[in-house]
Design a protein around this motif. Structure first.
Motif, PDB file in Angstrom:
ATOM      1  N   GLY A 100      43.216  17.665 -36.410  1.00  0.00           N
ATOM      2  CA  GLY A 100      41.874  18.176 -36.156  1.00  0.00           C
ATOM      3  C   GLY A 100      40.990  17.041 -36.091  1.00  0.00           C
ATOM      4  O   GLY A 100      41.190  15.834 -36.699  1.00  0.00           O
ATOM      5  N   SER A 101      39.550  17.412 -35.839  1.00  0.00           N
ATOM      6  CA  SER A 101      38.515  16.553 -35.985  1.00  0.00           C
ATOM      7  C   SER A 101      38.130  15.903 -37.232  1.00  0.00           C
ATOM      8  O   SER A 101      37.787  14.957 -37.222  1.00  0.00           O
ATOM      9  CB  SER A 101      37.081  17.216 -35.660  1.00  0.00           C
ATOM     10  OG  SER A 101      37.382  18.111 -34.488  1.00  0.00           O
ATOM     11  N   TRP A 102      38.447  16.650 -38.285  1.00  0.00           N
ATOM     12  CA  TRP A 102      38.238  16.231 -39.820  1.00  0.00           C
ATOM     13  C   TRP A 102      39.194  15.172 -39.942  1.00  0.00           C
ATOM     14  O   TRP A 102      38.798  14.119 -40.656  1.00  0.00           O
ATOM     15  CB  TRP A 102      38.197  17.361 -40.739  1.00  0.00           C
ATOM     16  CG  TRP A 102      36.921  18.440 -40.242  1.00  0.00           C
ATOM     17  CD1 TRP A 102      37.143  19.749 -39.940  1.00  0.00           C
ATOM     18  CD2 TRP A 102      35.446  17.835 -40.363  1.00  0.00           C
ATOM     19  NE1 TRP A 102      35.768  20.155 -39.672  1.00  0.00           N
ATOM     20  CE2 TRP A 102      35.042  19.098 -40.083  1.00  0.00           C
ATOM     21  CE3 TRP A 102      34.750  16.886 -40.754  1.00  0.00           C
ATOM     22  CZ2 TRP A 102      33.606  19.195 -39.889  1.00  0.00           C
ATOM     23  CZ3 TRP A 102      33.507  16.859 -40.661  1.00  0.00           C
ATOM     24  CH2 TRP A 102      32.986  18.181 -40.199  1.00  0.00           C
ATOM     25  N   ASN A 147      42.381  23.535 -40.831  1.00  0.00           N
ATOM     26  CA  ASN A 147      41.532  22.846 -39.726  1.00  0.00           C
ATOM     27  C   ASN A 147      40.673  23.809 -39.266  1.00  0.00           C
ATOM     28  O   ASN A 147      40.884  24.629 -38.523  1.00  0.00           O
ATOM     29  CB  ASN A 147      42.487  22.185 -38.638  1.00  0.00           C
ATOM     30  CG  ASN A 147      43.369  21.216 -39.045  1.00  0.00           C
ATOM     31  OD1 ASN A 147      43.008  20.062 -39.373  1.00  0.00           O
ATOM     32  ND2 ASN A 147      44.830  21.646 -39.605  1.00  0.00           N
ATOM     33  N   THR A 148      39.492  23.624 -39.938  1.00  0.00           N
ATOM     34  CA  THR A 148      38.458  24.643 -39.924  1.00  0.00           C
ATOM     35  C   THR A 148      37.940  25.105 -38.496  1.00  0.00           C
ATOM     36  O   THR A 148      37.471  26.246 -38.157  1.00  0.00           O
ATOM     37  CB  THR A 148      37.078  24.078 -40.516  1.00  0.00           C
ATOM     38  OG1 THR A 148      37.472  23.221 -41.543  1.00  0.00           O
ATOM     39  CG2 THR A 148      35.991  25.011 -40.838  1.00  0.00           C
ATOM     40  N   ILE A 149      37.987  23.926 -37.509  1.00  0.00           N
ATOM     41  CA  ILE A 149      37.442  24.115 -36.387  1.00  0.00           C
ATOM     42  C   ILE A 149      38.475  24.788 -35.389  1.00  0.00           C
ATOM     43  O   ILE A 149      38.294  25.610 -34.591  1.00  0.00           O
ATOM     44  CB  ILE A 149      37.216  22.749 -35.649  1.00  0.00           C
ATOM     45  CG1 ILE A 149      35.782  22.476 -36.578  1.00  0.00           C
ATOM     46  CG2 ILE A 149      36.959  22.901 -34.223  1.00  0.00           C
ATOM     47  CD1 ILE A 149      35.520  20.774 -35.855  1.00  0.00           C
ATOM     48  N   TYR A 150      39.724  24.658 -35.492  1.00  0.00           N
ATOM     49  CA  TYR A 150      40.810  24.864 -34.488  1.00  0.00           C
ATOM     50  C   TYR A 150      41.562  26.092 -35.307  1.00  0.00           C
ATOM     51  O   TYR A 150      42.425  26.838 -34.796  1.00  0.00           O
ATOM     52  CB  TYR A 150      41.695  23.779 -34.280  1.00  0.00           C
ATOM     53  CG  TYR A 150      41.149  22.573 -33.878  1.00  0.00           C
ATOM     54  CD1 TYR A 150      40.753  22.679 -32.510  1.00  0.00           C
ATOM     55  CD2 TYR A 150      40.954  21.679 -34.851  1.00  0.00           C
ATOM     56  CE1 TYR A 150      40.041  21.154 -32.085  1.00  0.00           C
ATOM     57  CE2 TYR A 150      39.913  20.725 -34.361  1.00  0.00           C
ATOM     58  CZ  TYR A 150      39.559  20.278 -33.254  1.00  0.00           C
ATOM     59  OH  TYR A 150      38.580  19.494 -32.853  1.00  0.00           O
TER      60      TYR A 150
HETATM   61 MG   LIG Z   1      39.255  20.967 -38.026  1.00  0.00          MG
END
Ligand SMILES: [Mg+2]
Ligand SMILES: Cc1ncc(COP(=O)(O)O)c(C=O)c1O
Ligand SMILES: Cc1ncc(COP(=O)(O)O)c(C=O)c1O
Ligand SMILES: [Mg+2]
Ligand SMILES: [Mg+2]
Ligand SMILES: [Mg+2]
Lengths: 360, 360
Positions: free
Chosen positions: A101-103, A150-153
């Protein structure tokens, strides 16, 4: 007092109401001290007792072995993205990163400033909607870094990555799922998490780090960037974020009173379970994460039609379901249902979604 | 509710009671949002409004020119000790430091990791009980760093150091006297302060930095260690310490309602003035700082007899005068009377000291 609404924010996020009520009572006077919690010297007995209880409860809840330090730092998980390679990765060494993910990508970016980065796996090919099962480690990584949730996904590792050289230590950015379930700390070298999802307010970062790593860290950095500085002074080398540590201590008490990490896991499985169950049965809404990779904490879903998503979000907001908008890189909706998010709020959301589906 | 006592803590320190009362009312719901101040996403409208008001009030109160950024960071002043040389001091360059206390020395220690340090002056010969008037700058320092108020020793610069090369920029650790009086920001390159004395709770650090310096900072550092990262994202590159920023905003409102920085200065001169006046007249207590260097914020004094000091502190504590013990490097007593410390508390202390003196 205004009624509280259902707050699905991804972080800072909902806190247990009883914790906020207790904090409120202590804002002008911590217990009978006559001095508010934010106003106590960090060196005075009342605050030292708070910090000690926070550490003791943290150790008890997670069964943290004695050869680990528990640190309460400032700077967020983003500061850890840099501190870890800065302390442990030399120019000629390689660190292995699982990119989910982005993080994870941001963590990689910082590590590349210090040494080599090997990508163990990546799910970027499918916009990070799954946790890869194929992993290729480098031969002798200094450490292996992963993002457990993965917070966003809305994806989450079911268990720790394994199969890498046992010379390497495992590092976990657990910002968005820390203490959502029992954890075997002894499998890790470092676990870190910004508090603002599962543990407290923003502004305090929990770092659990093995003693030998504290010793091995780069000693040519500024004091604040060395783990040993904080380890040697019980996180009080400088003024710690006292209110954040206090709230975290109250959250730890709340977790303990609610069955500890096993209790959290049961609650979280039940909450996420019923939401995914509804999503699987719905003909309007679809979950975006791969079934085997679904997060207990962040449930992402779409209608597949941007206009319908927008209409749903607008109606939800008007009816007291707040912060359900998905991150722009996924779109649609995201219900963040961290430890403190009440089960009744999930029920209310499902029933609202059913109504919306029936009339859409 | 427990009565509040007189809290002379050097930091974290007393906050305006009205600020704490307002924070208390917003802990479970910020205004009518139904979501507590600690639980709001930093990207949501309600918190963004808080952050914007904090910045706007900060600019208004201090008359900050448009070519300066106002940043709300984590890590305390101790992180700034390192970030400043890391960003601005190259190996072959020299930075000039005025050494007026332990905090200045800690700042020097971090700077030496990056380049050369020239000592402009030092008052260590007299245990830092004065602000030196003789200053010798190096020929072309990159910057000149000073500590405007020396929290431990109770000394304060009456005005900015001057007389150095105008190629250099001035850096001020103003942690313990920020906004205690009007300030001409245009004389500075960087002003920084941990919030926990004059501005709010611990865990948030105010940094006021000139735009050209933001641009000049080392671009090879991790994102979190570059000022440009925070400047480019209004201090929201990562999750900011939202509660700390909120309290700071409330403190700024309180300062504005109480006459702004000029009003603070009047209040502070009156409070410190009467305490020093009594100390000068007392035959039991002596102030420790040189008269010309006295701090408006931290008033240090001794009886000259360690046993009497201890007896005084014990009695004071029992009667609701808390945290008066001096730092171990000075001994005796220290009354920290920051902006928010009420004038009546100073009156009460003086009257208590008079009684003690009369019976000692
Ligand atoms: Mg994430
Ligand atoms: C998994 C994960 N890692 C890191 C971060 C960044 O944390 P911080 O804002 O505390 O730097 C976040 C924040 O949302 C996150 O969800
Ligand atoms: C003048 C001064 N500088 C720096 C510091 C260190 O600040 P922090 O604890 O926020 O790192 C202090 C703290 O007391 C201080 O008084
Ligand atoms: Mg300890
Ligand atoms: Mg000092
Ligand atoms: Mg701005």
């Amino acid at each position: 007092m205004t009624d509280r609404i259902w707050n699905f924010s991804a972080g800072p996020a909902v806190l247990p109401e009883s914790v906020l009520e207790e904090a409120r009572e202590n804002l002008l006077s911590l217990g009978d001290t006559g001095v508010g919690i934010c106003e106590h010297s960090h060196r005075g007995k009342p605050f030292v007792a708070v910090a000690e209880e926070a550490e003791a409860l943290c150790r008890e809840l997670a069964g943290i072995p004695d050869n680990y330090k528990v640190l309460f730092l400032q700077g967020g998980a983003s500061t850890q993205f840099g501190m870890i390679p800065m302390n442990f990765l030399a120019k000629d060494q390689t660190a292995d990163y699982l990119v989910t993910g982005s993080w994870s990508k941001k963590a990689v970016k910082e590590a590349k400033l210090f040494g080599n980065v090997h990508t163990v796996c990546s799910s970027e090919d499918k916009n990070f909607n799954y946790i890869p099962t194929d992993k290729t480690y480098s031969d002798s990584p200094r450490y292996v870094h992963f993002t457990s949730n993965n917070t966003i996904y809305g994806t989450q590792f079911a268990s720790e990555p394994a199969g890498f050289s046992n010379e390497a230590f495992l590092v976990n950015d657990s910002s968005s799922d820390i203490f959502c379930r029992p954890i075997d700390v002894s499998k890790y070298g470092i676990i870190y998490a910004g508090a603002q999802k599962n543990l407290g307010p923003s502004g305090v970062t929990l770092v659990i780090i093995r003693d030998d790593l504290v010793e091995q860290g780069n000693s040519e950095l500024t004091s604040m960037l060395q783990y040993r500085t904080h380890a040697a002074s019980d996180s009080m080398y400088n003024t710690p974020p006292t209110f954040g540590i206090y709230l975290m201590m109250l959250v730890f008490r709340w977790i303990k009173a609610n069955g500890g990490l096993a209790g959290m896991h049961e609650r979280n499985k039940a909450k996420a379970g019923k939401l995914y169950e509804y999503l699987d049965s719905s003909s309007l809404f679809q979950p975006t994460a791969d079934k085997a990779s679904r997060s207990l904490m962040n449930v992402c879903f779409v209608t597949g039609d941007a206009d319908k998503d927008a209409a749903f979000l607008k109606k939800a907001d008007a009816e007291g379901f707040s912060a359900l908008k998905g991150h722009r890189s996924v779109g649609g909706m995201r219900a963040s249902i961290y430890n403190a998010f009440p089960s009744e709020g999930v029920d209310a959301l499902i029933s609202f979604m059913k109504d919306f589906e029936a009339t859409a």
